[in-house]
Enzyme design. Structure first.
Site, PDB file in Angstrom:
ATOM      1  N   LYS A 105     132.823 106.415  71.946  1.00 39.94           N
ATOM      2  CA  LYS A 105     131.762 106.788  71.010  1.00 39.94           C
ATOM      3  C   LYS A 105     131.861 108.266  70.604  1.00 39.94           C
ATOM      4  CE  LYS A 105     129.753 102.754  70.916  1.00 39.94           C
ATOM      5  NZ  LYS A 105     129.644 101.983  69.680  1.00 39.94           N
ATOM      6  N   GLU A 125     120.934 105.307  66.498  1.00 38.81           N
ATOM      7  CA  GLU A 125     120.536 104.134  67.260  1.00 38.81           C
ATOM      8  C   GLU A 125     121.434 104.071  68.484  1.00 38.81           C
ATOM      9  OE1 GLU A 125     122.879 104.102  65.059  1.00 38.81           O
ATOM     10  OE2 GLU A 125     124.425 102.833  65.965  1.00 38.81           O
ATOM     11  N   SER A 151     137.249 100.784  76.369  1.00 36.39           N
ATOM     12  CA  SER A 151     136.402 101.597  75.496  1.00 36.39           C
ATOM     13  C   SER A 151     135.503 102.560  76.257  1.00 36.39           C
ATOM     14  CB  SER A 151     135.555 100.696  74.601  1.00 36.39           C
ATOM     15  OG  SER A 151     134.813  99.777  75.381  1.00 36.39           O
TER      16      SER A 151
HETATM   17  C1  LIG Z   1     131.737 101.333  76.231  1.00 35.50           C
HETATM   18  C2  LIG Z   1     131.430 100.619  74.969  1.00 35.50           C
HETATM   19  N1  LIG Z   1     132.339  99.774  74.476  1.00 35.50           N
HETATM   20  C3  LIG Z   1     132.107  99.089  73.339  1.00 35.50           C
HETATM   21  C4  LIG Z   1     130.929  99.202  72.648  1.00 35.50           C
HETATM   22  C5  LIG Z   1     130.727  98.365  71.427  1.00 35.50           C
HETATM   23  O1  LIG Z   1     130.821  99.064  70.224  1.00 35.50           O
HETATM   24  P1  LIG Z   1     132.054  98.934  69.264  1.00 35.50           P
HETATM   25  O2  LIG Z   1     132.334  97.488  69.044  1.00 35.50           O
HETATM   26  O3  LIG Z   1     131.591  99.635  68.027  1.00 35.50           O
HETATM   27  O4  LIG Z   1     133.207  99.609  69.870  1.00 35.50           O
HETATM   28  C6  LIG Z   1     129.946 100.082  73.116  1.00 35.50           C
HETATM   29  C7  LIG Z   1     128.688 100.243  72.393  1.00 35.50           C
HETATM   30  O5  LIG Z   1     127.730 100.796  72.800  1.00 35.50           O
HETATM   31  C8  LIG Z   1     130.216 100.804  74.302  1.00 35.50           C
HETATM   32  O6  LIG Z   1     129.313 101.658  74.802  1.00 35.50           O
END
Ligand SMILES: Cc1ncc(COP(=O)(O)O)c(C=O)c1O
Lengths: 263, 408
Positions: free
Chosen positions: B85, B107, B376
């Site tokens: 993020k 948000e 992520s």
């Molecule tokens: C660690 C993590 N992975 C994935 C996501 C999902 O978001 P996105 O699909 O935009 O990567 C989030 C959303 O809060 C997140 O905190």
């Protein structure tokens, strides 16, 4: 008669027109029916019938809650069409418009939605999340059906933007009096007076202005500066607090001391 | 094609009051995008403040255990604030500074985007308000604590389903009053144009790095790349590094919740509960009923618990360039356990969705092939949810004791 012509002819005998609003199915269709009867009998010119949507992004807390409660009770789009048809037939002196968000229209099928809106006797639609750039087919279909697609002026609109937007609309222009969501009150000040003058300069269409109007004084402030006063959140609050029976007197009071009108 | 559209998806379905704000935002974004100095400033900031480039870790134990493809993990958990993020948020922060605005709003679902935004606001000296669904406030309490400590105001949203979509609505409601001095830092590749394109641009740093790293470490392109998909920003980030090579299969993993044949999941591309729609400013596949009302969603991972998906991914799914799969809550916990035990790495519950699918597929692939899992974010933020899901007795005892000590 086209909506703007109808409004202009009404304006020959009234200082200002009134448009009211309600959320369909909130608190119930029975209450809606009684509220509309009282509005119609007290000289309201236009009524916005809001088809509830789960994500009413442009609405403030009161209307938001009304949308959610209506949906929680199981209100369907089909119920809204049937109810609107009944109202348009019963109160032919009132111009009814659907107000809703674009997903409701899109999911129903844009053309089918507009055709049916026309068939049941409504005169136009107000879709706050469909700017003209995204609404080309909506605007074209509305025109071909002689439905008024209502467009918006806002305090952030440039003169050029106002002209562009108004040129694509019909019926009247919905003038958002201030930044923010529905339901908040605004004072008439020199800024607002200047803004309304800019709005008039940008279009020949009637101007409908809403800013949390709740009293005769609010409506009086608009006389001579706008063509139609929009009463939204105030009637929902009133019905919540005092029931449908209070609506008639409230509406009558909004144009109580208007000259040339017998009350 | 019309600007802001990806195939039939995308657009900018915004109320008129935001028209001028979007004109300004688009102009500023286009200018930054044309300006190589802006991207360099961004890379410098991310290098100095946020540990970029993040490593690509070879998961040797997990690979050998599964006995197939070599598994590499792109470590977005090592980014400052613990998730991808930050990439988006710091980029938008630089843009806000250029626009001269003084306040940011956002948000948040999992709280990761909220923490990242609060961090950025602290660093750049902006005021900050974060909207968070009440249900997520409860699920992700530690992140609420950090946001507040970082100086942000956290507003719990009590409308609708009280999750991410409701937080987005509420952020828009703030923005339509405050746009003169406020920028809305949307957290994923969704919403009205230019957000999907702009957020994808900032996140592209993941894929640019990962491609270089896999070539250096494995000597050739990976066979498959896995990423979890909430709104789709981490997936878009890594996928962009591999679009040009048709030999690389791209797999987006959605939240299967309690199963995509139940009504408790958040899978837009898998399953049959989503349909084309227009909400929250853009057109995409939404989980909705026949009337167009949004459905309640469920996932063990707050960050994936969302009704819509990036318009860019709807298009790539439709074209067949990205394959979509779903992972259930139960599978996610199993994959999480395995990854912790074999690699000493704790993926976020969101990221663990990508691990599920890779773990399912790797054994059937050749040992000369490589796969990349985009991790992520890190999982320690999820300690309450994970401990609860594992029904961990000593953790419960600790919580009870701590609560008792506060009561005294
Ligand atoms: C660690 C993590 N992975 C994935 C996501 C999902 O978001 P996105 O699909 O935009 O990567 C989030 C959303 O809060 C997140 O905190």
């Amino acid at each position: 008669m086209k909506l703007d012509d109808d409004l202009k002819s009404r304006l020959q005998s009234k200082k200002i027109l009134l448009m009211t609003h309600l959320v369909l199915g909130y608190p119930s269709f029975e209450t809606n029916r009684e509220v509309i009867r009282q509005m119609a009998e007290n000289g309201v010119d236009c009524i916005e019938l809001q088809i509830p949507f789960s994500e009413p992004m442009a609405d403030g807390p009161v209307i938001l809650k009304a949308n959610q409660d209506a949906l929680a009770q199981g209100v369907r789009v089909e119920d809204c069409f049937r109810f609107a048809e009944e109202m348009a037939a019963e109160f032919s002196q009132v111009n009814f418009l659907f107000m809703t968000y674009y997903n409701i229209v899109f999911r129903y099928g844009e053309t089918r939605f507009l055709e049916r809106t026309r068939e049941i006797g409504l005169v136009g639609t107000i879709i706050p999340d469909l700017p003209p750039e995204e609404g080309e087919s909506y605007l074209a279909t509305s025109r071909s059906l002689e439905l008024a697609p209502i467009t918006f002026f806002t305090p952030t609109s440039t003169d050029e933007r106002m002209r562009q937007v108004a040129a694509r609309g019909e019926g009247f222009v919905y003038v958002v009096a201030r930044r923010g969501v529905t339901g908040e009150h605004t004072e008439m000040d020199t800024g607002l007076v200047g803004y309304l003058a800019r709005c008039h300069a940008a279009t020949d269409l009637p101007l409908a202005v809403g800013f949390g109007i709740a009293s005769r004084a609010d409506v009086a402030m608009l006389e001579g500066r706008a063509d139609m006063a929009v009463i939204g959140t105030a009637t929902i609050r009133l019905v919540d607090e005092q029931g449908a029976g209070a609506v008639g007197a409230f509406i009558a009071g909004l144009h109580a001391d208007e000259k040339g009108r017998e009350r | 094609m019309k600007k802001g559209y990806f195939g039939q998806w995308g657009g900018a379905f915004i109320p008129e009051v935001l028209h001028a704000t979007f004109v300004e935002l688009n102009a500023e974004y286009e200018k930054a995008r044309q300006d190589p100095a802006f991207w360099q400033e961004y890379l410098d900031l991310m290098g100095n403040y946020s540990c970029r480039p993040t490593p690509l870790t070879f998961a040797e134990n997990l690979s050998d255990y599964l006995g197939g493809a070599r598994i590499y993990i792109k470590r977005e958990d090592l980014n400052h604030t613990g998730a991808h993020k930050a990439n988006n948020v710091m980029g938008q922060g630089l843009l806000v500074r250029r626009m001269g605005k003084k306040r940011v709003i956002a948000e948040t679902g999992a709280g990761q985007h909220g923490v990242a935004t609060a961090t950025m606001a602290a660093r750049f000296g902006f005021d900050c308000t974060i909207y968070m669904g009440e249900e997520d406030v409860v699920r992700q309490r530690p992140n609420v604590f950090w946001m507040e400590k970082l100086g942000a105001t956290v507003v719990p949203v009590t409308d609708g389903a009280r999750t991410l979509k409701d937080a987005i609505n509420e952020a828009f409601r703030d923005w339509v009053s405050s746009m003169d001095n406020t920028h809305y830092v949307l957290g994923t590749v969704c919403g009205p144009h230019p957000f999907p394109e702009m957020v994808a641009w900032f996140q592209s740093v993941i894929g640019i790095e990962a491609k270089k790293q896999i070539l250096a470490q494995h000597g050739k392109m990976p066979a498959r790349v896995y990423a979890c998909v909430g709104g789709g920003s981490n997936a878009m980030g890594i996928f962009q590094g591999f679009f040009a090579d048709d030999g690389v299969e791209l797999i987006g993993v959605e939240a299967g919740g309690k199963g995509i044949d139940t009504d408790q999941h958040a899978s837009r591309m898998c399953g049959d509960r989503a349909a084309p729609g227009v909400a929250q400013g853009y057109k995409t596949m939404f989980l909705q009923n026949d009337d167009g009302q949004m459905l309640d969603t469920h996932s063990i991972a707050a960050g994936l618990d969302y009704v819509g998906i990036s318009p860019i991914l709807s298009d790539l799914g439709e074209q067949g360039r990205v394959r979509f799969e779903a992972a259930t809550d139960t599978e996610v916990l199993e994959a999480l356990s395995l990854t912790m035990k074999k690699e000493g790495i704790i993926p976020a519950l969101e990221s663990a969705h990508a691990f599920v699918q890779a773990i399912k597929e790797a054994p059937d692939m050749g040992r000369d092939e490589a796969v990349i899992i985009n991790m992520s974010g890190r999982g320690d933020k999820d300690i309450f949810t994970i401990a609860h899901a594992f029904d961990d007795p000593s953790w419960k005892e600790f919580i009870i004791d701590r609560a008792d000590s506060y009561r005294k």
